[in-house]
Design a protein around this motif. Structure first.
Motif, PDB file in Angstrom:
ATOM      1  N   LYS A   8       0.839  -1.193   0.000  1.00 57.57           N
ATOM      2  CA  LYS A   8       0.000   0.000   0.000  1.00 57.57           C
ATOM      3  C   LYS A   8       0.873   1.241   0.000  1.00 57.57           C
ATOM      4  CE  LYS A   8      -4.174  -1.675   2.345  1.00 57.57           C
ATOM      5  NZ  LYS A   8      -5.012  -1.554   3.566  1.00 57.57           N
ATOM      6  N   THR A   9       0.470   2.232  -0.766  1.00 54.80           N
ATOM      7  CA  THR A   9       1.184   3.498  -0.802  1.00 54.80           C
ATOM      8  C   THR A   9       0.220   4.607  -1.175  1.00 54.80           C
ATOM      9  OG1 THR A   9       2.895   4.780  -1.951  1.00 54.80           O
ATOM     10  CG2 THR A   9       1.900   2.976  -3.180  1.00 54.80           C
ATOM     11  N   ASP A  10       0.441   5.778  -0.603  1.00 55.72           N
ATOM     12  CA  ASP A  10      -0.406   6.922  -0.938  1.00 55.72           C
ATOM     13  C   ASP A  10       0.238   7.773  -2.032  1.00 55.72           C
ATOM     14  OD1 ASP A  10       1.700   7.908   0.511  1.00 55.72           O
ATOM     15  OD2 ASP A  10       0.488   8.988   1.980  1.00 55.72           O
ATOM     16  N   LEU A  11       1.339   7.266  -2.617  1.00 57.94           N
ATOM     17  CA  LEU A  11       2.018   7.982  -3.685  1.00 57.94           C
ATOM     18  C   LEU A  11       1.447   7.574  -5.028  1.00 57.94           C
ATOM     19  CD1 LEU A  11       5.674   7.568  -2.378  1.00 57.94           C
ATOM     20  CD2 LEU A  11       4.256   9.612  -2.244  1.00 57.94           C
ATOM     21  N   SER A  12       1.582   8.447  -6.006  1.00 58.13           N
ATOM     22  CA  SER A  12       1.116   8.163  -7.358  1.00 58.13           C
ATOM     23  C   SER A  12       2.314   8.208  -8.295  1.00 58.13           C
ATOM     24  CB  SER A  12       0.066   9.199  -7.782  1.00 58.13           C
ATOM     25  OG  SER A  12      -0.359   8.948  -9.104  1.00 58.13           O
ATOM     26  N   PHE A  13       2.736   7.040  -8.771  1.00 59.14           N
ATOM     27  CA  PHE A  13       3.918   6.950  -9.620  1.00 59.14           C
ATOM     28  C   PHE A  13       3.537   6.896 -11.092  1.00 59.14           C
ATOM     29  CE2 PHE A  13       5.490   4.593  -5.750  1.00 59.14           C
ATOM     30  CZ  PHE A  13       6.298   5.621  -5.300  1.00 59.14           C
ATOM     31  N   GLY A  14       4.241   7.674 -11.895  1.00 57.83           N
ATOM     32  CA  GLY A  14       4.070   7.551 -13.332  1.00 57.83           C
ATOM     33  C   GLY A  14       4.840   6.359 -13.871  1.00 57.83           C
TER      34      GLY A  14
END
Length: 276
Positions: free
Chosen positions: A246-252
C-alpha cells in the motif's frame, strides 16, 4: 442443532482468520524512502538496464541516463524533434528508443551515441500506427492499432515472421495499448481498459492479468511490477504469486533493482528500499 451452529461459527471464524492472514501477507511489505532526486523535466518514458542505470525520455526528444545514486551520466539530444513513446534499455549495450507519432525507432549505445532512424512501416512493409519494442538484436515486436495485429519481425532479413489479430483472440472490440515489453521469451501488452495481456514468443495468447488502469509496468527478476489504485503490485510471472504494498504515492513509472524501488512522480525520482 446446537452442534451444527457451533461448527458453523467455528467455520466462519476460521475463514475470517485465514482471510486476515492472507491480507496481512499481501500487504506485509513496506517501502522506506531513502533518497529523492530532481530530474531535468517530467519524463514521458523510462527504463532500467541490467546494471541498474536508469533512462528517461522527455517530450522534447532528449534521453538521459542516471546512476542509481541519481548522478546524471549522459544526455542525448536528437538533431531534430522526436516524440518519445517508449524506451527499452534491458538489452545491455543498446537502448531502443521508439516514437509512435513518427513510427520510427533508433538505438543508443552505452555512451548515448545514436544510430540512424528506422521506420517500422519500412521493416514490416505495412502501413503502421501503434507501439513497437525490441526483444533482441534481430527481433522487433509491434502492435498495429489500425489492423489490431501483433507482429514479430526479423530485422536482419526485413521480414514479418507472423502476425495475429489480437482483438479477435481477446474477444474485445478494440485495443489501445499504452505499453509493450518483451521479457523472458514472453510479450506483455498493457491496455488500461482491459489489463495486461501475455503472449509467448510465437504470439500465442496465454492470459490477461486483471490490472486495469495500468499504463506502464516493469520487471525485476521473475516479477512483474506495476502501480495502480494506491498499491504497488509485484506478481510472479510463472507461479502467479502476488505481493502488494500500500502506498499513498502516485507513480508515473516504477522500476526496481536489488530490492530498491525507483518511483517517478512529475520530475522527481524517488528511491525506496523494499522489505518483504
Amino acid at each position: 442443532m446446537k452442534m451444527v451452529r457451533l461448527r458453523l461459527k467455528l467455520l466462519r471464524l476460521s475463514t475470517f482468520i485465514i482471510a486476515f492472514i492472507l491480507v496481512q501477507q499481501a500487504f506485509g511489505q513496506q517501502l522506506t524512502k531513502t533518497a529523492e532526486y530532481t530530474l531535468s523535466d517530467k519524463p514521458v518514458a523510462a527504463s532500467i538496464d541490467r546494471t541498474g542505470n536508469i533512462y528517461f525520455g522527455y517530450g522534447n526528444g532528449d534521453v538521459t541516463k542516471y546512476s542509481q545514486k541519481g548522478e546524471l551520466l549522459y544526455t542525448f539530444s536528437p538533431p531534430k524533434r522526436f516524440n518519445i513513446t517508449l524506451l527499452e534499455s534491458w538489452l545491455g549495450l543498446k537502448t531502443f528508443v521508439y516514437s509512435a507519432p513518427y513510427q520510427e525507432y533508433y538505438f543508443l549505445d552505452r555512451f548515448m551515441n545514436s544510430s540512424e532512424r528506422y521506420s517500422v512501416s519500412a521493416t514490416s512493409g505495412l502501413d503502421f500506427s501503434g507501439l513497437a519494442t525490441i526483444e533482441n538484436d534481430r527481433t522487433l515486436w509491434s502492435f498495429n492499432t489500425t489492423t489490431q495485429t501483433l507482429s514479430k519481425q526479423d530485422l536482419i532479413i526485413n521480414e514479418v515472421i507472423f502476425e495475429n489479430r489480437l482483438n479477435l483472440i481477446l474477444n474485445v472490440d478494440e485495443l489501445n495499448p499504452t505499453f509493450i515489453r518483451a521479457y523472458q521469451n514472453l510479450i506483455f501488452i498493457a491496455d488500461p481498459n482491459y489489463g495486461i495481456a501475455v503472449f509467448d514468443n510465437l504470439g500465442s495468447y496465454l492470459e490477461t492479468i486483471p490490472a486495469k488502469g495500468v499504463a506502464f509496468f516493469s520487471f525485476y527478476k521473475d516479477q512483474l511490477i506495476y502501480h495502480t489504485d494506491g498499491k504497488l503490485t509485484l506478481k510472479h510471472i510463472y507461479n502467479q504469486q502476488k505481493k502488494e504494498v500500500k502506498t499513498d504515492l502516485s507513480f508515473g513509472f516504477v522500476l526496481m533493482e536489488n530490492n530498491q524501488l525507483f518511483g517517478v512522480t512529475a520530475n522527481k525520482l524517488q528511491v525506496f528500499s523494499i522489505t518483504y
